[in-house]
Design an enzyme around this catalytic site. Structure first.
Site, short mmCIF file in Angstrom:
data_model
loop_
_atom_site.label_atom_id
_atom_site.label_comp_id
_atom_site.label_asym_id
_atom_site.label_seq_id
_atom_site.Cartn_x
_atom_site.Cartn_y
_atom_site.Cartn_z
CG HIS A 36 40.76 3.29 76.29
ND1 HIS A 36 40.24 2.04 76.06
CD2 HIS A 36 42.09 3.12 76.42
CE1 HIS A 36 41.22 1.15 76.03
NE2 HIS A 36 42.36 1.77 76.25
NE ARG A 39 39.44 -2.02 71.65
CZ ARG A 39 39.16 -2.78 72.69
NH1 ARG A 39 38.03 -3.46 72.71
NH2 ARG A 39 39.99 -2.87 73.72
CB CYS A 77 42.11 0.62 79.53
SG CYS A 77 43.88 0.64 79.19
CG ASP A 130 42.46 -0.36 72.82
OD1 ASP A 130 41.87 -0.36 71.71
OD2 ASP A 130 42.16 -1.13 73.74
CB CYS A 186 45.54 3.59 75.82
SG CYS A 186 45.85 1.82 75.99
CO CO Z 1 44.06 0.90 76.93
#
Ligand code: CO
Length: 200
Positions: free
Chosen positions: A99, A47, A102, A45, A43
């Site tokens: 993850h 993090r 999400c 993202d 993803c």
């Molecule tokens: Co995500």
């Protein structure tokens, strides 16, 4: 904004000097080519950065990232990455790296209109529709969301198996190993899903 960009460039300058000092041939070696050990679909993202979480050195992980780590059969970008990874780089291990927490998965579940991304999240809504009964039977909202994250990863593994790249590679006798992983950024741990045992 300027300060943040400056921070990145400052880090890079120190890092490049340090690497060069540690091993004068470090960059020369990398510049010759890559021989990564895995393709990872993760993803976007901020993090979940795979190289940070998994400790992949430069040259070790071939990475593609999009919102909610989706394998779409209409996505020429990912399909090109997959083909290059398998046919040119000879990668045999492919990791779908989802993850918990999400935002893409949550947005699909909340069914809120956000804009262009709604079209992309339709992929997740398909996963929800396929597993409606299982998801409806989970009373806790957080648990339901976590399970959808897992089901999404498992579905993308299934989608990978259906790509022309995967089918042609296996037809040629090449064995590709697919890995279903979910990262939990609340404790830093990666959970391995037993995807062979789960029907998606
Ligand atoms: Co995500």
């Amino acid at each position: 904004m300027q300060r943040i960009v400056g921070k990145f460039l400052e880090y890079n300058s120190h890092w490049a000097c340090e690497k060069q000092a540690e091993d004068p041939h470090f960059f020369e070696h990398l510049a010759k080519g890559q021989n990564p050990i895995a393709l990872l679909l993760g993803c976007s993202d901020s993090r979940v950065s795979p190289s940070v979480v998994l400790g992949g050195d430069l040259g070790e992980i071939f990475i593609h990232r999009n919102i909610a780590n989706v394998v779409s059969h209409a996505d020429m970008n990912f399909l090109s990455v997959l083909q290059y990874a398998v046919d040119v780089l000879g990668i045999q291990d492919i990791i779908v790296y989802g993850h918990y927490g999400c935002g893409g998965i949550r947005a699909a579940m909340d069914d809120e209109a956000i804009g262009l991304i709604d079209n992309w999240l339709a992929n997740i809504k398909d996963v929800m529709a396929t597993h409606q009964a299982e998801l409806d039977a989970i009373p806790d909202e957080q648990d339901r969301l976590n399970r959808l994250v897992e089901l999404n990863v498992l579905t993308q593994i299934k989608n990978l198996r259906q790509t022309s790249v995967f089918r042609q590679a296996t037809k040629r006798g090449k064995s590709l190993r697919l890995h279903a992983w979910v990262y939990d950024f609340s404790n830093g741990q990666v959970k391995v899903l037993e995807h062979e045992a789960v029907e998606v």
